[in-house]
Design an enzyme around this catalytic site. Structure first.
Site, PDB file in Angstrom:
ATOM      1  N   MET A 155     -10.504   6.987  -0.727  1.00 43.23           N
ATOM      2  CA  MET A 155     -11.046   7.388   0.566  1.00 43.23           C
ATOM      3  C   MET A 155     -11.405   8.872   0.460  1.00 43.23           C
ATOM      4  O   MET A 155     -10.754   9.755   1.051  1.00 43.23           O
ATOM      5  CB  MET A 155     -10.025   7.126   1.683  1.00 43.23           C
ATOM      6  CG  MET A 155      -9.838   5.637   1.937  1.00 43.23           C
ATOM      7  SD  MET A 155      -8.372   5.223   2.875  1.00 43.23           S
ATOM      8  CE  MET A 155      -7.167   5.092   1.540  1.00 43.23           C
ATOM      9  N   MET A 215     -12.351  -3.475   5.141  1.00 41.56           N
ATOM     10  CA  MET A 215     -11.391  -2.766   5.979  1.00 41.56           C
ATOM     11  C   MET A 215     -11.301  -3.441   7.350  1.00 41.56           C
ATOM     12  O   MET A 215     -12.327  -3.734   7.983  1.00 41.56           O
ATOM     13  CB  MET A 215     -11.804  -1.305   6.143  1.00 41.56           C
ATOM     14  CG  MET A 215     -11.776  -0.482   4.859  1.00 41.56           C
ATOM     15  SD  MET A 215     -10.188  -0.432   4.035  1.00 41.56           S
ATOM     16  CE  MET A 215      -9.225   0.513   5.241  1.00 41.56           C
ATOM     17  N   ASP A 272      -3.370   4.533  -1.911  1.00 46.34           N
ATOM     18  CA  ASP A 272      -4.307   5.105  -0.926  1.00 46.34           C
ATOM     19  C   ASP A 272      -4.534   6.583  -1.187  1.00 46.34           C
ATOM     20  O   ASP A 272      -3.703   7.418  -0.834  1.00 46.34           O
ATOM     21  CB  ASP A 272      -3.751   4.899   0.491  1.00 46.34           C
ATOM     22  CG  ASP A 272      -3.968   3.488   0.978  1.00 46.34           C
ATOM     23  OD1 ASP A 272      -3.055   2.931   1.627  1.00 46.34           O
ATOM     24  OD2 ASP A 272      -5.054   2.933   0.714  1.00 46.34           O
ATOM     25  N   SER A 280       0.841  -1.193   0.000  1.00 47.65           N
ATOM     26  CA  SER A 280       0.000   0.000   0.000  1.00 47.65           C
ATOM     27  C   SER A 280       0.881   1.250   0.000  1.00 47.65           C
ATOM     28  O   SER A 280       1.709   1.429   0.899  1.00 47.65           O
ATOM     29  CB  SER A 280      -0.874  -0.030   1.259  1.00 47.65           C
ATOM     30  OG  SER A 280      -0.888   1.208   1.918  1.00 47.65           O
ATOM     31  N   MET A 339      -6.549   9.859  -0.386  1.00 55.00           N
ATOM     32  CA  MET A 339      -7.338  10.414   0.710  1.00 55.00           C
ATOM     33  C   MET A 339      -7.529  11.917   0.497  1.00 55.00           C
ATOM     34  O   MET A 339      -6.591  12.612   0.081  1.00 55.00           O
ATOM     35  CB  MET A 339      -6.626  10.191   2.049  1.00 55.00           C
ATOM     36  CG  MET A 339      -6.358   8.742   2.362  1.00 55.00           C
ATOM     37  SD  MET A 339      -5.532   8.560   3.950  1.00 55.00           S
ATOM     38  CE  MET A 339      -5.065   6.836   3.896  1.00 55.00           C
ATOM     39  N   GLY A 378       0.782  -2.307   4.515  1.00 56.12           N
ATOM     40  CA  GLY A 378       1.557  -1.062   4.568  1.00 56.12           C
ATOM     41  C   GLY A 378       2.742  -1.209   5.495  1.00 56.12           C
ATOM     42  O   GLY A 378       3.846  -1.551   5.078  1.00 56.12           O
ATOM     43  N   SER A 379       2.493  -1.011   6.788  1.00 57.08           N
ATOM     44  CA  SER A 379       3.615  -0.947   7.736  1.00 57.08           C
ATOM     45  C   SER A 379       4.394  -2.258   7.833  1.00 57.08           C
ATOM     46  O   SER A 379       5.613  -2.227   8.049  1.00 57.08           O
ATOM     47  CB  SER A 379       3.133  -0.513   9.125  1.00 57.08           C
ATOM     48  OG  SER A 379       1.928  -1.158   9.449  1.00 57.08           O
ATOM     49  N   HIS A 388      -1.303  -1.083  -4.404  1.00 52.78           N
ATOM     50  CA  HIS A 388      -2.491  -0.478  -3.791  1.00 52.78           C
ATOM     51  C   HIS A 388      -2.181   0.985  -3.507  1.00 52.78           C
ATOM     52  O   HIS A 388      -1.198   1.302  -2.825  1.00 52.78           O
ATOM     53  CB  HIS A 388      -2.813  -1.225  -2.493  1.00 52.78           C
ATOM     54  CG  HIS A 388      -4.001  -0.731  -1.740  1.00 52.78           C
ATOM     55  ND1 HIS A 388      -5.280  -1.143  -2.002  1.00 52.78           N
ATOM     56  CD2 HIS A 388      -4.087   0.154  -0.710  1.00 52.78           C
ATOM     57  CE1 HIS A 388      -6.112  -0.552  -1.153  1.00 52.78           C
ATOM     58  NE2 HIS A 388      -5.410   0.243  -0.366  1.00 52.78           N
ATOM     59  N   GLY A 443      -8.006   5.690   6.789  1.00 50.15           N
ATOM     60  CA  GLY A 443      -7.410   7.000   7.053  1.00 50.15           C
ATOM     61  C   GLY A 443      -5.941   6.967   7.394  1.00 50.15           C
ATOM     62  O   GLY A 443      -5.207   7.919   7.084  1.00 50.15           O
ATOM     63  N   PHE A 444      -5.500   5.876   8.034  1.00 48.26           N
ATOM     64  CA  PHE A 444      -4.096   5.855   8.467  1.00 48.26           C
ATOM     65  C   PHE A 444      -3.522   4.443   8.407  1.00 48.26           C
ATOM     66  O   PHE A 444      -4.256   3.452   8.589  1.00 48.26           O
ATOM     67  CB  PHE A 444      -3.960   6.385   9.905  1.00 48.26           C
ATOM     68  CG  PHE A 444      -4.367   7.823  10.041  1.00 48.26           C
ATOM     69  CD1 PHE A 444      -5.674   8.164  10.358  1.00 48.26           C
ATOM     70  CD2 PHE A 444      -3.442   8.838   9.794  1.00 48.26           C
ATOM     71  CE1 PHE A 444      -6.063   9.489  10.454  1.00 48.26           C
ATOM     72  CE2 PHE A 444      -3.823  10.173   9.882  1.00 48.26           C
ATOM     73  CZ  PHE A 444      -5.135  10.503  10.217  1.00 48.26           C
ATOM     74  N   GLY A 445      -2.220   4.346   8.175  1.00 50.60           N
ATOM     75  CA  GLY A 445      -1.533   3.072   8.287  1.00 50.60           C
ATOM     76  C   GLY A 445      -1.124   2.837   9.731  1.00 50.60           C
ATOM     77  O   GLY A 445      -1.263   3.722  10.578  1.00 50.60           O
ATOM     78  N   GLY A 446      -0.643   1.638  10.024  1.00 53.30           N
ATOM     79  CA  GLY A 446      -0.085   1.335  11.344  1.00 53.30           C
ATOM     80  C   GLY A 446      -1.105   1.126  12.450  1.00 53.30           C
ATOM     81  O   GLY A 446      -0.756   1.141  13.634  1.00 53.30           O
ATOM     82  N   ASP A 503      -7.734  -4.915   4.160  1.00 50.99           N
ATOM     83  CA  ASP A 503      -6.854  -3.749   4.226  1.00 50.99           C
ATOM     84  C   ASP A 503      -6.826  -3.189   5.648  1.00 50.99           C
ATOM     85  O   ASP A 503      -7.848  -2.740   6.159  1.00 50.99           O
ATOM     86  CB  ASP A 503      -7.391  -2.685   3.255  1.00 50.99           C
ATOM     87  CG  ASP A 503      -6.472  -1.499   3.097  1.00 50.99           C
ATOM     88  OD1 ASP A 503      -6.834  -0.578   2.330  1.00 50.99           O
ATOM     89  OD2 ASP A 503      -5.403  -1.476   3.737  1.00 50.99           O
ATOM     90  N   GLY A 504      -5.613  -3.270   6.257  1.00 45.66           N
ATOM     91  CA  GLY A 504      -5.475  -2.630   7.568  1.00 45.66           C
ATOM     92  C   GLY A 504      -4.967  -3.587   8.628  1.00 45.66           C
ATOM     93  O   GLY A 504      -5.657  -4.550   8.964  1.00 45.66           O
ATOM     94  N   GLY A 505      -3.751  -3.339   9.105  1.00 47.26           N
ATOM     95  CA  GLY A 505      -3.198  -4.172  10.175  1.00 47.26           C
ATOM     96  C   GLY A 505      -2.826  -5.570   9.724  1.00 47.26           C
ATOM     97  O   GLY A 505      -2.787  -6.498  10.537  1.00 47.26           O
ATOM     98  N   HIS A 522      -7.554   2.922  -4.021  1.00 46.47           N
ATOM     99  CA  HIS A 522      -8.486   2.946  -2.886  1.00 46.47           C
ATOM    100  C   HIS A 522      -8.902   4.393  -2.666  1.00 46.47           C
ATOM    101  O   HIS A 522      -8.124   5.203  -2.167  1.00 46.47           O
ATOM    102  CB  HIS A 522      -7.770   2.364  -1.646  1.00 46.47           C
ATOM    103  CG  HIS A 522      -8.590   2.311  -0.420  1.00 46.47           C
ATOM    104  ND1 HIS A 522      -8.045   1.970   0.798  1.00 46.47           N
ATOM    105  CD2 HIS A 522      -9.908   2.557  -0.198  1.00 46.47           C
ATOM    106  CE1 HIS A 522      -8.999   1.988   1.714  1.00 46.47           C
ATOM    107  NE2 HIS A 522     -10.129   2.336   1.144  1.00 46.47           N
TER     108      HIS A 522
HETATM  109  O1  LIG Z   1      -6.271   2.353   3.314  1.00 46.18           O
HETATM  110  C1  LIG Z   1      -5.486   2.198   4.243  1.00 46.18           C
HETATM  111  C2  LIG Z   1      -5.569   3.062   5.455  1.00 46.18           C
HETATM  112  O2  LIG Z   1      -6.738   3.854   5.361  1.00 46.18           O
HETATM  113  C3  LIG Z   1      -4.521   1.113   4.181  1.00 46.18           C
HETATM  114  O3  LIG Z   1      -4.207   0.771   2.828  1.00 46.18           O
HETATM  115  C4  LIG Z   1      -3.272   1.313   5.036  1.00 46.18           C
HETATM  116  O4  LIG Z   1      -2.371   2.122   4.353  1.00 46.18           O
HETATM  117  C5  LIG Z   1      -2.652  -0.023   5.349  1.00 46.18           C
HETATM  118  O5  LIG Z   1      -1.567   0.198   6.226  1.00 46.18           O
HETATM  119  P1  LIG Z   1      -1.229  -0.908   7.362  1.00 46.18           P
HETATM  120  O6  LIG Z   1      -2.434  -1.007   8.246  1.00 46.18           O
HETATM  121  O7  LIG Z   1      -0.926  -2.196   6.644  1.00 46.18           O
HETATM  122  O8  LIG Z   1      -0.012  -0.344   8.075  1.00 46.18           O
HETATM  123 CO   LIG Z   2      -6.013   1.218   1.460  1.00 47.26          CO
END
Ligand SMILES: O=C(CO)[C@@H](O)[C@H](O)COP(=O)(O)O
Ligand SMILES: [Co+2]
Length: 229
Positions: A79, A148, A46, A19, A48, A204-205, A44, A153-156, A182-184, A77
């Site tokens: 957002m 989701m 992102d 991402s 926003m 992402g992270s 991917h 809105g945010f990674g990590g 997507d996410g974590g 994506h």
């Molecule tokens: O769309 C999003 C956040 O809104 C994701 O694509 C994050 O960017 C994924 O980041 P991680 O949760 O994997 O660190």
């Molecule tokens: Co995303």
């Protein structure tokens, strides 16, 4: 052309999608090269707007810049509060699929239909607190559902397992849909997501906080393999 890219996403099989949010935007070409060398098959992006989500990232110039340097599918994506306003410019910039948030629109069926007319893959996303039933009207018109596992809105952020129930329900009811999470997502959470029937794993992270992207992606792919049912 973009329908071919969507087919590439389907043909890729269970795939890790880096991402582009936490990457080094000061060296985007270098990041692209490193991700390609690590075997990435889909990116991917992102996008926003600082309104639908309290964060602001990038728009068509970055999509165009990436498209100039890669033929990989670009899974965008959105957002953003007004996805239809930017759908055509994003498609013309090189997006392969456009995923809007069901929470951002009044008529998801109409939005999905208009995006489909652009010749790109159509995705719909839902946040953890949004019930699957909110997708009912538009499911027949989409290629992909982005479930989701964090609030957009945010990674990590920490993984929310409510996404697993949604994935399993969709896998059962719509066997031909591309399912994306997507996410974590990391080596611990990717296995349960695969076991629930997910096809595409946005990360992402768990990639960009590592020095060696190839090692990070290989560990994630091994965890997918380990969960393959
Ligand atoms: O769309 C999003 C956040 O809104 C994701 O694509 C994050 O960017 C994924 O980041 P991680 O949760 O994997 O660190
Ligand atoms: Co995303």
């Amino acid at each position: 052309m973009s329908q071919d890219k969507l087919q590439m996403m389907r043909d890729a099989g269970p795939s890790v999608l880096p991402s582009l949010l936490l990457c080094d935007f000061g060296d985007l070409k270098g990041e692209l090269d490193r991700l390609r060398d690590a075997g990435t098959q889909v990116l991917h992006l992102d996008v926003m707007d600082g309104h639908f989500v309290p964060n602001l990232t990038y728009g068509m110039p970055i999509v165009e810049g990436l498209r100039r340097h890669t033929d990989l599918p670009l899974d965008v994506h959105l957002m953003i509060s007004d996805p239809l306003h930017y759908a055509r410019p994003m498609a013309e910039a090189g997006a392969s699929s456009l995923t809007f948030h069901v929470e951002a629109v009044q008529d998801a069926e109409q939005v999905a239909g208009e995006i489909r007319e652009l010749g790109v893959g159509v995705g719909v996303a839902l946040n953890p607190e949004t019930p699957l039933s909110d997708l009912d009207a538009c499911l027949p018109l989409v290629d992909l559902v982005l479930v989701m596992s964090v609030d957009a809105g945010f990674g990590g952020q920490a993984f929310n397992p409510v996404a697993l129930e949604k994935l399993a329900t969709l896998r059962e009811s719509h066997p031909h849909l591309l399912l994306e999470i997507d996410g974590g997502i990391n080596s611990e959470t990717i296995g349960p997501a695969r076991a629930a029937g997910c096809d595409l794993f946005v990360v992402g992270s768990a990639i960009f906080k590592q020095h060696d992207y190839s090692a990070a992606i290989s560990a994630l792919e091994a965890a997918i393999e380990g969960a393959n049912v």
